[in-house]
Scaffold this motif. Structure first.
Motif, PDB file in Angstrom:
ATOM      1  N   PRO A   1       0.827  -1.288  -0.183  1.00  0.00           N
ATOM      2  CA  PRO A   1      -0.006  -0.001   0.063  1.00  0.00           C
ATOM      3  C   PRO A   1       0.958   1.342   0.089  1.00  0.00           C
ATOM      4  CG  PRO A   1      -0.911  -1.645   1.588  1.00  0.00           C
ATOM      5  CD  PRO A   1       0.483  -1.894   1.236  1.00  0.00           C
ATOM      6  N   GLY A   2       0.648   2.229  -0.908  1.00  0.00           N
ATOM      7  CA  GLY A   2       1.238   3.353  -0.843  1.00  0.00           C
ATOM      8  C   GLY A   2       2.602   3.331  -1.843  1.00  0.00           C
TER       9      GLY A   2
ATOM     10  N   ASP B   1       2.592   2.489  -4.659  1.00  0.00           N
ATOM     11  CA  ASP B   1       2.269   2.755  -5.961  1.00  0.00           C
ATOM     12  C   ASP B   1       1.602   4.207  -5.757  1.00  0.00           C
ATOM     13  OD1 ASP B   1       3.005   0.824  -7.238  1.00  0.00           O
ATOM     14  OD2 ASP B   1       1.077  -0.187  -7.684  1.00  0.00           O
ATOM     15  N   ARG B   2       1.264   4.944  -7.032  1.00  0.00           N
ATOM     16  CA  ARG B   2       0.595   6.104  -6.746  1.00  0.00           C
ATOM     17  C   ARG B   2      -0.922   6.064  -6.373  1.00  0.00           C
ATOM     18  NH1 ARG B   2       0.421  10.597 -11.520  1.00  0.00           N
ATOM     19  NH2 ARG B   2      -0.935  12.057 -10.336  1.00  0.00           N
ATOM     20  N   SER B   3      -0.893   6.387  -5.098  1.00  0.00           N
ATOM     21  CA  SER B   3      -2.634   6.194  -4.502  1.00  0.00           C
ATOM     22  C   SER B   3      -3.297   7.276  -4.453  1.00  0.00           C
ATOM     23  CB  SER B   3      -2.168   5.575  -2.812  1.00  0.00           C
ATOM     24  OG  SER B   3      -1.640   6.696  -2.140  1.00  0.00           O
ATOM     25  N   PRO B   4      -4.670   6.939  -4.687  1.00  0.00           N
ATOM     26  CA  PRO B   4      -5.393   8.143  -4.773  1.00  0.00           C
ATOM     27  C   PRO B   4      -5.458   8.969  -3.424  1.00  0.00           C
ATOM     28  CG  PRO B   4      -6.742   6.011  -4.235  1.00  0.00           C
ATOM     29  CD  PRO B   4      -5.212   5.586  -4.438  1.00  0.00           C
TER      30      PRO B   4
END
Lengths: 285, 553
Positions: free
Chosen positions: A9-10, A12-15
């Motif tokens: 989590p986090g 990658d480019r997270s929303p």
């Protein structure tokens, strides 16, 4: 490589926001109403009526929140996300076991079923010889231990003379019991011996006979009272040891075969599974 | 250990008015909050049912005791059993499943969040309805208040003739209402496991926790439904002139037994499968080895699920079902010992050769292993019809099933509390107090339930109000009651430890145990959305892969 295995989590480019189901009071209203409907059965009809009103109101409110579109709320995503790490990064490979497998699934080799059967049959001969020796040395004759083994099937034969005499039915029953038990114990040896690879004869010749004799000592009165009354435990243990040594030696001299644990279930079951074996072979599995 | 340090999400929210925060909890559909609500609710009822157990044991501490009246004694054992099964163990297990399942399978929430909230509130109101009997059931008949028909409420004790007033009605309705909640949460768990797994998580890569809860939820759907039907039939009997269980009018009291136990025995597995789930997650982490025989563990779980539906009448050997029925249920009972035994061996094999860390969660799991084994062995004894004829309805039976539920399930549950408390709270518990809790409870458990077998063997019947001196039961009952106080002390240490640690405990990072399942990859406590981006996994131990990129599973 790690990011290929699990995208943390986090990383990658997270929303910046995430849509989640909106909080709602309608479930608790519905549940309370339904409970009151039942509670009214033992209190007052007015309680049930109130409950029904609440339950209907709860259902209507609930449905309006999910139909035609489910109600959501936007939640701000936190900026700080944990880094997945360990204080034990080093991994020791069990290369002494195998150079081939990425993960060692132990045991790598087992004895085939035939090894257990052979061991059991060989042990049964050794045990029979010792038992007959006991019959001769004790002065009761060769049929005495055989009749004792099958005594549970013939409760009327209680005197020493009856037990020492030849009975063809007792011989058949005793032979079946002896062979069946011997083969089953032999199979057990075949399964257990790979777990004790360094001292197979010790297991077969000492530990298992003592455990088996102890178990029988505790239950023999229930399964064969006549044998329990007349058994000579020293000879019994000796014959068990004889069985165990011979069975252990025979089993341990058989050729082991590779287990199929690293193969997928479909392959082990003999089912055609397209691509799977090929892929595993490519990976070196 | 993890090297990160994560701030608690929502820091600063505590300054908001309490009404606002209460409103958030009441209207929440977040699986984590609902999980915590289940757990807190169950802990409150654990205290209540524990007090009822203490009353029972004080009454039996010596012969001819009159600490409570026979009527109150009957209510105590009825409420104790009913509460512990329906309002303590089931809710707390549902709570853990709710909290952990979506986190473990990489989902944002359960499949049906609103149904999840509805299910919790039905369970909660069911328990409140049962206890409302204390004030609401004291009807015109002077028939007393709380239910007093035993937790399995055999006919004809539940008929209007023998059960005046409304106490039995509250028992029926409380369980009926909570039953709707149980079925709701079970549907949710099944749907979540089937539909909500993150990319890459095939069924063969799913954590055992998810597998076991999946099978448990299937059993709930199958087992609770007949009980709900039976409760409605009983209501019909009591108020609409039905005769389902009225033997004098062509009904069958034995039919109630069948209805109850076709729920009751799978229920044991509903309770114990999640305990297996806890142990299957905790033992590998504290042995620093992957679980031994994953596939076989899954197979054994599914086998238990199937076989558990065919063993119910071993509770009824003394009824006189006939040789064929007895033989079938003896054999099926023996059969279920096989997959259960496989599990025991696999947990031992997981520990074998491992680098065992004897932290509090692991201590509880190790105790679970040996105690559950003993419980299984006495279960095999009681599953043998002739043995059962001698000891049916004796304290041997009581000792056996408390060995299952306390020695097995409750010990595993305590292990789960200690293991996941840092995840749920962001704080570490006090290890010294945790071990004190373990040893107090361990000693108390064995004082109580080891020695409880003996008066059973000596012929002491269950539910007996008092007894004559000189039957050889006196000393054993004294020891059994002393053990209860050790257990109570242990529970108080447990609660005190968690309350103190929640407010004063040391903050922990996301992964204090260096574990391998997905819940440890997010903050402690997790944010409301669980994962900022949905993870993608390629093995059963996704965090192992991340931590050891050169040596992935």
């Amino acid at each position: 490589m790690g990011s290929e295995i699990l995208r943390p989590p986090g990383h990658d480019r997270s929303p910046s926001t995430i849509e989640l189901p909106a909080p709602t009071a309608w479930p608790i209203v519905s549940a309370f109403g339904l409970t009151l409907v039942f509670a009214g059965l033992v209190t007052s009809a007015s309680v049930s009526i109130l409950g029904a009103i609440l339950a209907i109101a709860g259902c209507v409110g609930w449905f309006r929140e999910v139909l035609p579109h489910e109600k959501h709320e936007s939640v701000q995503v936190e900026e700080r996300v944990p880094v997945v790490a360990t204080s034990r990064p080093e991994v020791t490979q069990v290369r002494w076991m195998t150079e081939e497998l990425h993960r060692a699934r132990l045991p790598l080799e087992i004895y085939p079923i035939s090894a257990g059967i052979k061991g059991g049959l060989a042990g049964s001969v050794a045990m029979a010889v010792l038992a007959v020796m006991y019959g001769i040395i004790s002065g009761h004759g060769v049929w005495y231990p055989i009749n004792l083994l099958s005594a549970g099937f013939f409760p009327a034969r209680t005197t020493v003379e009856q037990i020492a005499a030849f009975h063809w039915d007792a011989l058949i029953i005793a032979t079946i019991i002896h062979l069946l038990c011997s083969v089953l114990v032999g199979l057990l040896y075949g399964v257990a011996l790979p777990m004790f690879p360094r001292h197979p004869v010790l297991l077969g010749g000492a530990i298992a006979p003592v455990l088996w004799s102890g178990l029988l000592h505790s239950i023999l009165d229930a399964i064969n009272p006549v044998l329990n009354q007349r058994i000579d435990w020293l000879w019994f243990v000796l014959s068990q040891i004889g069985f165990g040594v011979v069975a252990g030696i025979v089993v341990s001299r058989q050729t082991r075969v590779h287990t199929w644990q690293s193969l997928p279930l479909g392959v082990r079951a003999g089912i055609e599974v397209s691509g799977r074996v090929h892929q595993d072979n490519e990976d070196g599995h | 250990m993890s090297t990160d340090a994560i701030a608690l999400p929502g820091t600063g929210l505590a300054s908001r008015p309490i009404v606002v925060r209460l409103h958030e909890w009441v209207t929440t559909v977040d699986h984590k909050r609902l999980g915590i609500l289940y757990i807190i609710y169950a802990l409150v009822f654990l205290l209540i049912a524990g007090i009822e157990a203490i009353v029972i044991r004080i009454q039996l501490i010596r012969p001819h005791n009159d600490f409570v009246s026979p009527q109150v004694f009957n209510r105590m054992f009825t409420m104790h059993g009913t509460t512990m099964i329906f309002f303590v163990v089931m809710p707390v297990l549902f709570g853990f499943a709710n909290y952990l399942l979506p986190l473990m399978i990489g989902a944002r929430d359960m499949a049906f969040p609103r149904l999840n909230a509805f299910s919790f509130w039905m369970t909660a109101f069911g328990g409140l309805l049962l206890y409302f009997s204390l004030v609401g059931a004291n009807g015109l008949y002077g028939a007393g208040n709380a239910p007093d028909v035993g937790w399995f409420a055999y006919a004809p004790l539940t008929s209007q003739t023998f059960s005046l007033g409304h106490s039995t009605d509250f028992w029926i309705l409380g369980i009926l209402v909570s039953g709707f909640g149980s079925i709701g949460v079970a549907i949710n768990i099944v749907s979540t496991v089937i539909c909500m797994r993150c990319p890459g998580m095939t069924l063969a890569k799913m954590p055992l926790f998810a597998w076991l809860n999946f099978v448990m939820a299937g059993l709930v759907i199958l087992a609770v439904s007949p009980l709900t039907a039976a409760q409605i039939m009983l209501l019909v009997d009591r108020y609409l002139g039905g005769h389902f269980f009225d033997t004098q009018a062509g009904g069958s009291a034995v039919m109630w037994m069948h209805f109850f136990w076709i729920f009751g025995h799978p229920e044991v597995y509903v309770l114990v499968l999640p305990a297996f789930a806890f142990v299957s997650e905790i033992v590998p982490v504290f042995s620093r080895k992957p679980i031994f025989g994953y596939s076989v563990m899954v197979g054994a779980t599914v086998a238990i699920g199937f076989i558990s539906m065919s063993v119910w009448a071993h509770h009824m050997f003394t009824v006189g079902m006939g040789a064929n029925a007895n033989t079938f249920f003896v054999l099926s009972t023996m059969a279920i010992a096989v997959p259960t035994g496989i599990k025991i061996f696999n947990w031992l094999a997981t520990m074998w050769g491992g680098k065992i860390d004897f932290k509090t969660p692991m201590l509880f799991c190790i105790a679970f292993l040996f105690q559950f084994l003993v419980a299984g062995l006495t279960g095999v004894m009681l599953g043998t019809a002739p043995f059962n004829w001698h000891l049916g309805n004796s304290y041997f039976v009581v000792a056996h099933f408390h060995y299952v539920i306390v020695g097995g399930i409750l010990f595993a549950l305590f292990g789960a509390f200690y293991y996941w408390f840092p995840k749920m709270s962001g704080k570490m518990y006090n290890e010294t107090l945790g071990k004190l809790h373990f040893w107090l409870f361990f000693i108390g458990f064995h004082l109580t339930f080891d020695f409880m077998h003996i008066p059973g063997l000596l012929g002491m019947p269950r539910r007996i109000y008092t007894y004559e001196p000189g039957r050889g039961w006196d000393t054993w009952n004294l020891i059994v009651t002393i053990g209860v106080f050790f257990q109570a002390a242990g529970i108080l240490v447990f609660l005190g430890n968690f309350i103190w640690s929640y407010f004063r405990g040391e903050s922990v990072g996301s992964d204090p145990w260096d574990a391998w399942t997905l819940e440890w990859s997010t903050n402690s406590p997790p944010p409301v959305y669980n994962f900022a981006t949905i993870p993608e996994v390629k093995s059963r131990r996704p965090l192992w892969d991340l931590k050891h990129p050169d040596d992935p599973d």
